[in-house]
Design a protein around this motif. Structure first.
Motif, PDB file in Angstrom:
ATOM      1  N   ALA A  83      -3.480  13.864  -7.358  1.00  0.00           N
ATOM      2  CA  ALA A  83      -2.978  13.302  -6.102  1.00  0.00           C
ATOM      3  C   ALA A  83      -3.106  11.781  -6.088  1.00  0.00           C
ATOM      4  O   ALA A  83      -2.158  11.074  -5.732  1.00  0.00           O
ATOM      5  CB  ALA A  83      -3.716  13.911  -4.913  1.00  0.00           C
ATOM      6  N   TRP A  84      -4.267  11.268  -6.497  1.00  0.00           N
ATOM      7  CA  TRP A  84      -4.445   9.808  -6.505  1.00  0.00           C
ATOM      8  C   TRP A  84      -3.658   9.173  -7.644  1.00  0.00           C
ATOM      9  O   TRP A  84      -3.160   8.057  -7.510  1.00  0.00           O
ATOM     10  CB  TRP A  84      -5.926   9.439  -6.529  1.00  0.00           C
ATOM     11  CG  TRP A  84      -6.536   9.740  -5.199  1.00  0.00           C
ATOM     12  CD1 TRP A  84      -7.383  10.774  -4.893  1.00  0.00           C
ATOM     13  CD2 TRP A  84      -6.292   9.051  -3.970  1.00  0.00           C
ATOM     14  NE1 TRP A  84      -7.675  10.760  -3.552  1.00  0.00           N
ATOM     15  CE2 TRP A  84      -7.033   9.708  -2.966  1.00  0.00           C
ATOM     16  CE3 TRP A  84      -5.527   7.946  -3.623  1.00  0.00           C
ATOM     17  CZ2 TRP A  84      -7.012   9.288  -1.636  1.00  0.00           C
ATOM     18  CZ3 TRP A  84      -5.512   7.525  -2.303  1.00  0.00           C
ATOM     19  CH2 TRP A  84      -6.256   8.199  -1.328  1.00  0.00           C
ATOM     20  N   GLY A  85      -3.502   9.873  -8.741  1.00  0.00           N
ATOM     21  CA  GLY A  85      -2.655   9.369  -9.817  1.00  0.00           C
ATOM     22  C   GLY A  85      -1.225   9.168  -9.349  1.00  0.00           C
ATOM     23  O   GLY A  85      -0.595   8.142  -9.638  1.00  0.00           O
ATOM     24  N   ARG A  86      -0.704  10.131  -8.595  1.00  0.00           N
ATOM     25  CA  ARG A  86       0.652  10.000  -8.028  1.00  0.00           C
ATOM     26  C   ARG A  86       0.712   8.833  -7.049  1.00  0.00           C
ATOM     27  O   ARG A  86       1.667   8.047  -7.050  1.00  0.00           O
ATOM     28  CB  ARG A  86       1.071  11.295  -7.330  1.00  0.00           C
ATOM     29  CG  ARG A  86       1.523  12.394  -8.252  1.00  0.00           C
ATOM     30  CD  ARG A  86       2.154  13.544  -7.496  1.00  0.00           C
ATOM     31  NE  ARG A  86       1.291  14.101  -6.464  1.00  0.00           N
ATOM     32  CZ  ARG A  86       0.383  15.063  -6.670  1.00  0.00           C
ATOM     33  NH1 ARG A  86       0.212  15.567  -7.876  1.00  0.00           N
ATOM     34  NH2 ARG A  86      -0.353  15.515  -5.671  1.00  0.00           N
ATOM     35  N   CYS A  87      -0.312   8.721  -6.214  1.00  0.00           N
ATOM     36  CA  CYS A  87      -0.356   7.639  -5.227  1.00  0.00           C
ATOM     37  C   CYS A  87      -0.264   6.283  -5.909  1.00  0.00           C
ATOM     38  O   CYS A  87       0.569   5.442  -5.531  1.00  0.00           O
ATOM     39  CB  CYS A  87      -1.649   7.739  -4.414  1.00  0.00           C
ATOM     40  SG  CYS A  87      -1.982   6.303  -3.372  1.00  0.00           S
ATOM     41  N   PHE A  88      -1.099   6.065  -6.917  1.00  0.00           N
ATOM     42  CA  PHE A  88      -1.121   4.761  -7.577  1.00  0.00           C
ATOM     43  C   PHE A  88       0.141   4.524  -8.412  1.00  0.00           C
ATOM     44  O   PHE A  88       0.630   3.401  -8.504  1.00  0.00           O
ATOM     45  CB  PHE A  88      -2.389   4.600  -8.412  1.00  0.00           C
ATOM     46  CG  PHE A  88      -3.648   4.666  -7.564  1.00  0.00           C
ATOM     47  CD1 PHE A  88      -3.729   3.996  -6.351  1.00  0.00           C
ATOM     48  CD2 PHE A  88      -4.735   5.411  -7.974  1.00  0.00           C
ATOM     49  CE1 PHE A  88      -4.874   4.047  -5.562  1.00  0.00           C
ATOM     50  CE2 PHE A  88      -5.889   5.467  -7.201  1.00  0.00           C
ATOM     51  CZ  PHE A  88      -5.952   4.792  -5.993  1.00  0.00           C
ATOM     52  N   ALA A  89       0.695   5.578  -8.986  1.00  0.00           N
ATOM     53  CA  ALA A  89       1.961   5.435  -9.723  1.00  0.00           C
ATOM     54  C   ALA A  89       3.086   5.038  -8.770  1.00  0.00           C
ATOM     55  O   ALA A  89       3.930   4.197  -9.107  1.00  0.00           O
ATOM     56  CB  ALA A  89       2.303   6.734 -10.446  1.00  0.00           C
ATOM     57  N   GLU A  90       3.104   5.621  -7.580  1.00  0.00           N
ATOM     58  CA  GLU A  90       4.109   5.252  -6.578  1.00  0.00           C
ATOM     59  C   GLU A  90       3.945   3.793  -6.160  1.00  0.00           C
ATOM     60  O   GLU A  90       4.932   3.091  -5.939  1.00  0.00           O
ATOM     61  CB  GLU A  90       4.007   6.173  -5.363  1.00  0.00           C
ATOM     62  CG  GLU A  90       4.469   7.587  -5.628  1.00  0.00           C
ATOM     63  CD  GLU A  90       4.151   8.550  -4.485  1.00  0.00           C
ATOM     64  OE1 GLU A  90       3.773   8.091  -3.378  1.00  0.00           O
ATOM     65  OE2 GLU A  90       4.269   9.764  -4.709  1.00  0.00           O
ATOM     66  N   ALA A  91       2.694   3.331  -6.049  1.00  0.00           N
ATOM     67  CA  ALA A  91       2.453   1.930  -5.676  1.00  0.00           C
ATOM     68  C   ALA A  91       3.043   0.982  -6.710  1.00  0.00           C
ATOM     69  O   ALA A  91       3.617  -0.050  -6.358  1.00  0.00           O
ATOM     70  CB  ALA A  91       0.952   1.675  -5.508  1.00  0.00           C
ATOM     71  N   VAL A  92       2.918   1.333  -7.984  1.00  0.00           N
ATOM     72  CA  VAL A  92       3.470   0.486  -9.051  1.00  0.00           C
ATOM     73  C   VAL A  92       4.987   0.387  -8.921  1.00  0.00           C
ATOM     74  O   VAL A  92       5.566  -0.659  -9.189  1.00  0.00           O
ATOM     75  CB  VAL A  92       3.055   1.031 -10.438  1.00  0.00           C
ATOM     76  CG1 VAL A  92       3.814   0.337 -11.549  1.00  0.00           C
ATOM     77  CG2 VAL A  92       1.553   0.880 -10.636  1.00  0.00           C
ATOM     78  N   HIS A  93       5.627   1.450  -8.483  1.00  0.00           N
ATOM     79  CA  HIS A  93       7.085   1.435  -8.336  1.00  0.00           C
ATOM     80  C   HIS A  93       7.548   0.823  -7.017  1.00  0.00           C
ATOM     81  O   HIS A  93       8.640   0.271  -6.953  1.00  0.00           O
ATOM     82  CB  HIS A  93       7.649   2.845  -8.462  1.00  0.00           C
ATOM     83  CG  HIS A  93       7.473   3.437  -9.827  1.00  0.00           C
ATOM     84  ND1 HIS A  93       7.184   2.711 -10.953  1.00  0.00           N
ATOM     85  CD2 HIS A  93       7.547   4.713 -10.257  1.00  0.00           C
ATOM     86  CE1 HIS A  93       7.084   3.493 -12.000  1.00  0.00           C
ATOM     87  NE2 HIS A  93       7.294   4.714 -11.611  1.00  0.00           N
ATOM     88  N   ALA A  94       6.723   0.903  -5.992  1.00  0.00           N
ATOM     89  CA  ALA A  94       7.175   0.505  -4.652  1.00  0.00           C
ATOM     90  C   ALA A  94       6.691  -0.873  -4.193  1.00  0.00           C
ATOM     91  O   ALA A  94       7.286  -1.456  -3.304  1.00  0.00           O
ATOM     92  CB  ALA A  94       6.715   1.552  -3.636  1.00  0.00           C
ATOM     93  N   ASP A  95       5.640  -1.393  -4.797  1.00  0.00           N
ATOM     94  CA  ASP A  95       5.040  -2.641  -4.324  1.00  0.00           C
ATOM     95  C   ASP A  95       5.151  -3.697  -5.420  1.00  0.00           C
ATOM     96  O   ASP A  95       4.667  -3.497  -6.535  1.00  0.00           O
ATOM     97  CB  ASP A  95       3.576  -2.397  -3.962  1.00  0.00           C
ATOM     98  CG  ASP A  95       2.894  -3.602  -3.344  1.00  0.00           C
ATOM     99  OD1 ASP A  95       2.799  -4.650  -4.027  1.00  0.00           O
ATOM    100  OD2 ASP A  95       2.417  -3.495  -2.207  1.00  0.00           O
TER     101      ASP A  95
END
Length: 150
Positions: free
Chosen positions: A83-95
């Motif tokens: 879950a946190w891996g997905r969260c941080f991966a999304e941050a790399v793509h979105a921020d």
């Protein structure tokens, strides 16, 4: 409080805090009250608020006392690593700050039962029973990013 400063606000809205201002963040038994998208957004935003080398501790996520309550269990970020891996991966793509490497982290999750005393009967409470876990995040220099673990 005689040492330092503190504030009390709705932790979902933190854009007013200065970037790279704090040495650390301690949050215990707070994230679990937010839905998973808000949990992710809050952690991602708070990482940008700590200085390079700053550390963040988010404790008592997924408390055992919520087990078998479908509405409350829906707030759990489990399995934690995924879950946190997905969260941080999304941050790399979105921020853009994450994408550029300006914000990089190392992180890990640890079950609460491994952080506190072995004799839980002496404690007499349920706080440390699985699946409860802590999320530890450290802001690091670009290029030191690790998907998991210190």
């Amino acid at each position: 409080n005689s040492i330092g400063s503190y504030c009390e606000v709705d932790g979902r809205f933190l854009s007013w805090l200065p970037e790279e201002h704090f040495d650390g963040v301690i949050s215990y038994a707070a994230l679990m009250h937010l839905d998973p998208a808000d949990q992710c957004a809050v952690v991602v935003e708070l990482v940008g608020k700590v200085r390079l080398g700053g550390q963040l501790w988010f404790g008592w996520n997924a408390p055992e006392i919520w087990r078998n309550n479908t509405e409350l269990e829906a707030r759990w970020m489990l399995p934690a690593k995924e879950a946190w891996g997905r969260c941080f991966a999304e941050a790399v793509h979105a921020d853009k700050r994450w994408a550029s490497g300006e914000i990089a982290i190392v992180w890990e999750t640890v079950e609460e039962q491994f952080l506190f005393p072995d004799d839980k009967e002496a404690i007499g409470i349920y706080l440390y029973l699985p699946p409860a876990y802590s999320l530890f995040v450290k802001r690091v220099a670009s290029g030191q990013w690790q998907s998991h673990g210190f």
